[in-house]
Scaffold this motif. Structure first.
Motif, PDB file in Angstrom:
ATOM      1  N   VAL A 103      79.056  19.771  73.638  1.00 43.70           N
ATOM      2  CA  VAL A 103      79.573  20.791  74.555  1.00 43.70           C
ATOM      3  C   VAL A 103      79.921  22.031  73.735  1.00 43.70           C
ATOM      4  O   VAL A 103      80.643  21.938  72.740  1.00 43.70           O
ATOM      5  CB  VAL A 103      80.827  20.281  75.294  1.00 43.70           C
ATOM      6  CG1 VAL A 103      81.313  21.332  76.300  1.00 43.70           C
ATOM      7  CG2 VAL A 103      80.554  18.943  75.976  1.00 43.70           C
ATOM      8  N   ILE A 104      79.429  23.185  74.172  1.00 44.64           N
ATOM      9  CA  ILE A 104      79.748  24.445  73.492  1.00 44.64           C
ATOM     10  C   ILE A 104      80.511  25.356  74.458  1.00 44.64           C
ATOM     11  O   ILE A 104      80.035  25.650  75.560  1.00 44.64           O
ATOM     12  CB  ILE A 104      78.479  25.167  72.990  1.00 44.64           C
ATOM     13  CG1 ILE A 104      77.675  24.269  72.055  1.00 44.64           C
ATOM     14  CG2 ILE A 104      78.846  26.485  72.316  1.00 44.64           C
ATOM     15  CD1 ILE A 104      78.396  23.870  70.783  1.00 44.64           C
ATOM     16  N   ASP A 105      81.695  25.763  74.021  1.00 42.75           N
ATOM     17  CA  ASP A 105      82.503  26.741  74.763  1.00 42.75           C
ATOM     18  C   ASP A 105      82.017  28.132  74.354  1.00 42.75           C
ATOM     19  O   ASP A 105      82.280  28.584  73.242  1.00 42.75           O
ATOM     20  CB  ASP A 105      83.971  26.525  74.407  1.00 42.75           C
ATOM     21  CG  ASP A 105      84.898  27.624  74.938  1.00 42.75           C
ATOM     22  OD1 ASP A 105      84.403  28.608  75.527  1.00 42.75           O
ATOM     23  OD2 ASP A 105      86.116  27.506  74.727  1.00 42.75           O
ATOM     24  N   GLY A 106      81.316  28.789  75.270  1.00 42.26           N
ATOM     25  CA  GLY A 106      80.739  30.099  74.988  1.00 42.26           C
ATOM     26  C   GLY A 106      81.490  31.256  75.600  1.00 42.26           C
ATOM     27  O   GLY A 106      80.937  32.352  75.744  1.00 42.26           O
ATOM     28  N   ALA A 107      82.769  31.043  75.937  1.00 43.37           N
ATOM     29  CA  ALA A 107      83.537  32.098  76.602  1.00 43.37           C
ATOM     30  C   ALA A 107      83.563  33.392  75.806  1.00 43.37           C
ATOM     31  O   ALA A 107      83.503  34.489  76.370  1.00 43.37           O
ATOM     32  CB  ALA A 107      84.964  31.615  76.875  1.00 43.37           C
ATOM     33  N   GLN A 108      83.664  33.261  74.464  1.00 48.01           N
ATOM     34  CA  GLN A 108      83.779  34.460  73.624  1.00 48.01           C
ATOM     35  C   GLN A 108      82.459  34.871  72.984  1.00 48.01           C
ATOM     36  O   GLN A 108      82.414  35.886  72.281  1.00 48.01           O
ATOM     37  CB  GLN A 108      84.830  34.218  72.529  1.00 48.01           C
ATOM     38  CG  GLN A 108      86.226  33.935  73.047  1.00 48.01           C
ATOM     39  CD  GLN A 108      86.853  35.110  73.775  1.00 48.01           C
ATOM     40  OE1 GLN A 108      86.480  36.266  73.567  1.00 48.01           O
ATOM     41  NE2 GLN A 108      87.806  34.828  74.654  1.00 48.01           N
ATOM     42  N   ASP A 168      74.022  20.111  74.889  1.00 41.86           N
ATOM     43  CA  ASP A 168      73.899  19.420  76.172  1.00 41.86           C
ATOM     44  C   ASP A 168      74.545  20.206  77.293  1.00 41.86           C
ATOM     45  O   ASP A 168      74.056  20.211  78.427  1.00 41.86           O
ATOM     46  CB  ASP A 168      74.521  18.024  76.070  1.00 41.86           C
ATOM     47  CG  ASP A 168      73.771  17.132  75.104  1.00 41.86           C
ATOM     48  OD1 ASP A 168      72.530  17.089  75.179  1.00 41.86           O
ATOM     49  OD2 ASP A 168      74.422  16.497  74.252  1.00 41.86           O
ATOM     50  N   PHE A 169      75.658  20.860  76.972  1.00 47.81           N
ATOM     51  CA  PHE A 169      76.383  21.676  77.941  1.00 47.81           C
ATOM     52  C   PHE A 169      76.825  22.969  77.262  1.00 47.81           C
ATOM     53  O   PHE A 169      77.184  22.970  76.081  1.00 47.81           O
ATOM     54  CB  PHE A 169      77.621  20.940  78.470  1.00 47.81           C
ATOM     55  CG  PHE A 169      77.333  19.616  79.113  1.00 47.81           C
ATOM     56  CD1 PHE A 169      76.885  19.541  80.422  1.00 47.81           C
ATOM     57  CD2 PHE A 169      77.519  18.434  78.402  1.00 47.81           C
ATOM     58  CE1 PHE A 169      76.613  18.310  81.015  1.00 47.81           C
ATOM     59  CE2 PHE A 169      77.264  17.204  78.977  1.00 47.81           C
ATOM     60  CZ  PHE A 169      76.809  17.144  80.288  1.00 47.81           C
ATOM     61  N   PHE A 170      76.826  24.057  78.036  1.00 46.17           N
ATOM     62  CA  PHE A 170      77.296  25.352  77.547  1.00 46.17           C
ATOM     63  C   PHE A 170      78.057  25.997  78.690  1.00 46.17           C
ATOM     64  O   PHE A 170      77.546  26.098  79.821  1.00 46.17           O
ATOM     65  CB  PHE A 170      76.117  26.229  77.130  1.00 46.17           C
ATOM     66  CG  PHE A 170      76.498  27.515  76.450  1.00 46.17           C
ATOM     67  CD1 PHE A 170      76.608  27.578  75.064  1.00 46.17           C
ATOM     68  CD2 PHE A 170      76.744  28.676  77.172  1.00 46.17           C
ATOM     69  CE1 PHE A 170      76.954  28.756  74.417  1.00 46.17           C
ATOM     70  CE2 PHE A 170      77.098  29.858  76.544  1.00 46.17           C
ATOM     71  CZ  PHE A 170      77.198  29.895  75.151  1.00 46.17           C
ATOM     72  N   VAL A 171      79.285  26.423  78.426  1.00 43.19           N
ATOM     73  CA  VAL A 171      80.131  26.982  79.489  1.00 43.19           C
ATOM     74  C   VAL A 171      80.616  28.365  79.096  1.00 43.19           C
ATOM     75  O   VAL A 171      80.854  28.653  77.925  1.00 43.19           O
ATOM     76  CB  VAL A 171      81.337  26.062  79.789  1.00 43.19           C
ATOM     77  CG1 VAL A 171      80.887  24.752  80.393  1.00 43.19           C
ATOM     78  CG2 VAL A 171      82.162  25.795  78.529  1.00 43.19           C
TER      79      VAL A 171
END
Length: 406
Positions: free
Chosen positions: A197-202, A217-220
């Motif tokens: 899971v990658i937190d791409g908020a910034q 697998d996931f990018f948010v």
């Protein structure tokens, strides 16, 4: 050409004064301002279309559906997802991570392990703690050094057959540090079958994102940090995973059939989009993508990196000023404190009197602050509309705050 004044002219909010001073908005890591093109799209939806999507045969419903699905296609291209149905509309990054952690519940059991890092926002910590409480899994945390850089030797040590999730941010919201996610993903793939899971908020507002090349697998990410309205966001997930995992919310839109004897679920993306969506916001998110694409990722990144380098150079000329993560690879953020001034909010309030908006406090990253043994920092964060003269105003304001508080 990259014309900063033309870009600024597209943001009406920047033309105001705060406390009798021209607004200098340097809180973009919290939320960005919105260009007129995005606000107009949002406004026009409510003035001319306003109807629910996917549920009506009447003209307005059909128009709303077409516009929202067009936005989904834009976002698919923006992050280079293989399919548009891998793009799930959410309220933002926090909801996206909570959604993932919830639907993974049945995939974990007692003594399985979840790996995160010291650099995470609370929204990429607490959902995994809740998953541990539900399943008996254990949380492992990649440490940082005094420069705020992840110590990936620990990732090598942590990864094993019990590792079920690795979730890290692409860019730290508190320090602006760009994490080596390609290396993290490669190590994870080599040593485990964990969900990544990658937190791409910034990162989504600043970089060109390619989820297929990344092989996460996931990018948010959130819309409101990339020039779109609040209450919008995206969860990307690989098709085979989203089809295999259970739904998050139950209700309208996400069903194929529903009876008192049982319910079957709709296909992607609707399986994960229960209830009435934020239609106007989702359409405006597509307009924000258009805005970014018109400017060009390379131009945005070059300008913001130039601002960062200039800000760091100027701020470090102030005696007693410490920048956290100074030696790390960073983007868009300068996070600092002044020696002898223990409360960052005092600096922030003085800057506000000068019309300068920065963020102070722990930035929803209390573990980072605990590591550095501080209560918080002053954080200036940049967007494409910021200027070098605004950096000069920030530096002047920090000097003034230092004199007043010393």
């Amino acid at each position: 050409m990259f014309d900063i004044q033309e870009i600024r002219s597209q943001f009406s909010i920047l033309n105001q004064q705060v406390n009798g001073k021209p607004l200098v908005y340097l809180d973009n890591a919290a939320t960005s301002q919105k260009p007129n093109s995005v606000l107009e799209v949002w406004n026009q939806y409510y003035k001319k279309i306003n109807a629910n999507v996917h549920r009506g045969i009447h003209t307005l419903s059909q128009l709303a559906t077409v516009e929202m699905e067009l936005s989904r296609k834009k976002i698919q291209n923006f992050i280079n997802a293989e399919h548009d149905f891998e793009v799930i509309f959410t309220k933002g990054t926090t909801e996206g991570i909570n959604l993932i952690s919830y639907i993974l519940t049945q995939k974990l059991q007692k003594d399985d392990e979840i790996i995160i890092s010291y650099l995470e926002h609370h929204s990429n910590i607490v959902p995994w703690q809740l998953l541990c409480e539900r399943t008996g899994a254990k949380l492992r945390v990649i440490p940082i050094d005094q420069d705020g850089i992840l110590q990936l030797d620990y990732l090598d040590e942590f990864l094993n057959e019990k590792t079920k999730v690795v979730s890290v941010n692409h860019v730290s919201n508190a320090l602006g540090i760009v994490n080596p996610i390609e290396e993290i993903i490669a190590k994870t793939r080599q040593n485990s079958d964990a969900y990544i899971v990658i937190d791409g908020a910034q990162s989504a507002p600043h970089f060109k994102i390619d989820v297929q090349a990344m092989d996460c697998d996931f990018f948010v990410f959130s819309g409101h940090k990339m020039y779109a309205p609040m209450g919008t966001g995206i969860l990307y997930g690989k098709q085979r995973l989203l089809e295999d995992l259970p739904p998050f919310h139950g209700g309208g839109e996400m069903i194929a059939t529903c009876s008192f004897d049982g319910t079957t679920y709709a296909g992607l993306p609707f399986k994960y989009e229960a209830g009435t969506p934020n239609v106007g916001g989702n359409i405006a998110l597509g307009a924000a993508v258009d805005f970014i694409e018109r400017l060009g990722h390379e131009h945005i990144q070059n300008h913001e990196n130039a601002l960062l380098n200039y800000a760091q150079k100027q701020l470090l000329e102030i005696e007693g000023l410490k920048i956290y993560g100074e030696k790390a690879n960073r983007t868009g953020v300068v996070s600092f404190n002044l020696e002898g001034i223990g409360i960052s909010s005092d600096v922030g309030m003085i800057l506000d009197k000068m019309g300068i908006a920065v963020r102070t406090g722990h930035h929803c990253t209390q573990p980072i602050m605990s590591f550095f043994n501080i209560a918080g920092t002053v954080r200036a964060s940049f967007a494409v509309y910021n200027t070098f003269s605004e950096i000069d105003a920030l530096v002047e304001g920090v000097r003034k705050a230092q004199k007043m508080l010393s």
